[in-house]
Scaffold this active site. Sequence first.
Site, short mmCIF file in Angstrom:
data_model
loop_
_atom_site.label_atom_id
_atom_site.label_comp_id
_atom_site.label_asym_id
_atom_site.label_seq_id
_atom_site.Cartn_x
_atom_site.Cartn_y
_atom_site.Cartn_z
N CYS A 1 0.82 -1.21 0.00
CA CYS A 1 0.00 0.00 0.00
C CYS A 1 0.86 1.27 0.00
O CYS A 1 1.45 1.60 -1.02
CB CYS A 1 -0.98 -0.04 1.16
N HIS A 31 -3.54 -5.12 0.38
CA HIS A 31 -2.92 -5.66 1.59
C HIS A 31 -3.06 -7.18 1.61
O HIS A 31 -4.03 -7.70 2.17
CB HIS A 31 -3.61 -5.10 2.84
N GLU A 34 -1.67 -9.17 3.42
CA GLU A 34 -1.61 -9.68 4.80
C GLU A 34 -3.01 -9.93 5.38
O GLU A 34 -3.18 -10.73 6.29
CB GLU A 34 -0.82 -8.72 5.70
N1 GLN Z 1 -1.77 6.81 2.72
C1 GLN Z 1 -1.90 6.03 1.55
C2 GLN Z 1 -3.24 6.24 0.85
O1 GLN Z 1 -4.16 6.71 1.46
C3 GLN Z 1 -1.69 4.56 1.83
C4 GLN Z 1 -2.70 3.96 2.75
C5 GLN Z 1 -2.27 2.65 3.34
O2 GLN Z 1 -1.10 2.32 3.37
N2 GLN Z 1 -3.21 1.88 3.86
O3 GLN Z 1 -3.39 5.91 -0.31
#
Ligand code: GLN
Length: 533
Positions: A382, A509, A511
């Site tokens: 992410c 994600h 995970e």
């Molecule tokens: N801050 C980033 C976004 O909003 C990544 C978010 C995250 O890592 N869950 O796109």
Amino acid sequence: MPGTKWVFITGGVLSGLGKGLVSASVGKFLQTRGYSTVPIKCDGYLNVDPGTMNPIEHGEVFVLDDGGEVDMDFGHYERFLGIKSKFDWNLTSGKIFQSVIEKERSGEYLGKTVQMIPHVTDEIRSRLENVANEEDADVVLIEIGGTVGDMENMIFLEAARQMQSDLPDEDTCLVHVTLIPWLDAVGEQKTKPTQHSVKELEALGLEANIIVGRAENELEEKTKDKISLFCDVPKDHVISNPDVEEVYKIPLNLKEDGMDSIISDELNLKDGSADMEKWKRLVENLENPRETVDIAICGKYTKLEDSYVSIREALKHCSAHLNCKVKQRFIETTDLEEDVGKVLGSPDGVIIPGGFGKRGAEGKIEIAKYCRENKIPILGLCYGLQLMVTEFARNKCNLEEANSTEIDEETLHPIIDLIPEQKNVDAKGGTMRLGGGITKIEKDSMAKDIYGKKEVKERFRHRYEVNPEYHEKLEDEGLRLSGVSKNEENIVQVVEIKDHPFYFATQFHPEFTSTFEDPSPVFMDFVKSCLNR
Ligand code: GLN
């Protein structure tokens, strides 16, 4: 639903005793016995969901397939049970009050004085029953957060009391998880705190059927005798839950001490026993690793390890399946002033996890550069993907000022920018791009090798994306955009580079979908590359 059985899991003495793990373990027993089992979590706080809470305060926000942002305990439920939970299975006081007040305003209670009992408790009960009906549940496990006696959880305990008193005995069971401290001065396990907390339950009209004692070691016979006598439960209903190194050991310990058969007696289930053979073999692998790998997790929420619990657990799943020990080292990326190589040491692999905001971001970018140049396996998740792409743009595409607009709104090269639909969103609760989404995977890519499929469903939680205006430039310099969204406008969801042992990042994600019995292929491949180093 008629015939549904209800198991309540409450906590005594202090919080953080692992009620969620007890609930997940009981769920596993029931599941392997063939019962459809649904976990529910009740949280007393007034937030509608934990999505707006800082991970350093509350631990990780777990994201569900349906886009719900829920309590971390759902991570345990899913990792143990391999199920896909739903947002409706997490009740918070915020959610309950919000709908009671909405109903009051729309005139549903017209003429009535709206009260905690029965209106708020009815709202809780009807939501519990709806879930049981919708899921056709044989057993519903209801974990009530916090500790018995906390003001904010009273309404959930009162709903449990009503159900315990309305339903036949064999349809409900209350498991009370409590702390049994060891007092060094007298060399004894002390039961008084447990006695008090069971009294507290009784004062609320609730009866504990099973007491799970969290202690450093197994409960001694005389400890069980005392609890049985003072808390009015048969001795075999007092179950040991000693400290463990690996949480996956907990169901085995509970079963060993009789929990599976006692629960089944209490609920008057068919004979038989939980089949934990596969589980047991995996735990044995975890406990007897043949090799060790050293993985550095580089983020800014390192003060509370629970902030990254799903990543930590996904790595453990790999340990169990690859028979290796994964040493997890946290590196705080805020104020990373020293030479990166020095701070990192020589890990076998690096993870750049998800995150938000400016703090710690430059440190992650430096680490990404170091891993790319020194061919250290690196997995970005992410925000990790976004910062790896930023680094690549700066150093490989000659866009020195490339940045994410999350960090610098005025940047000359907004390589990472808000997804267009996010540009007009102001409200903060539940408004990100959330939940399960499909990624189309490119042919002949690492992503294809990892997943072995043309399309995969994984979970998202973000507002920003790789800016489409730069896709071509990135690809020209060798960054492969090997996975893009299926149902929306070309959102980059996987990036990778060739000629590197493992340089791979996902906008989703992985995970969140890794389970003990079925680990995430992304994590598996990453750990394999680390093992090869
Ligand atoms: N801050 C980033 C976004 O909003 C990544 C978010 C995250 O890592 N869950 O796109």
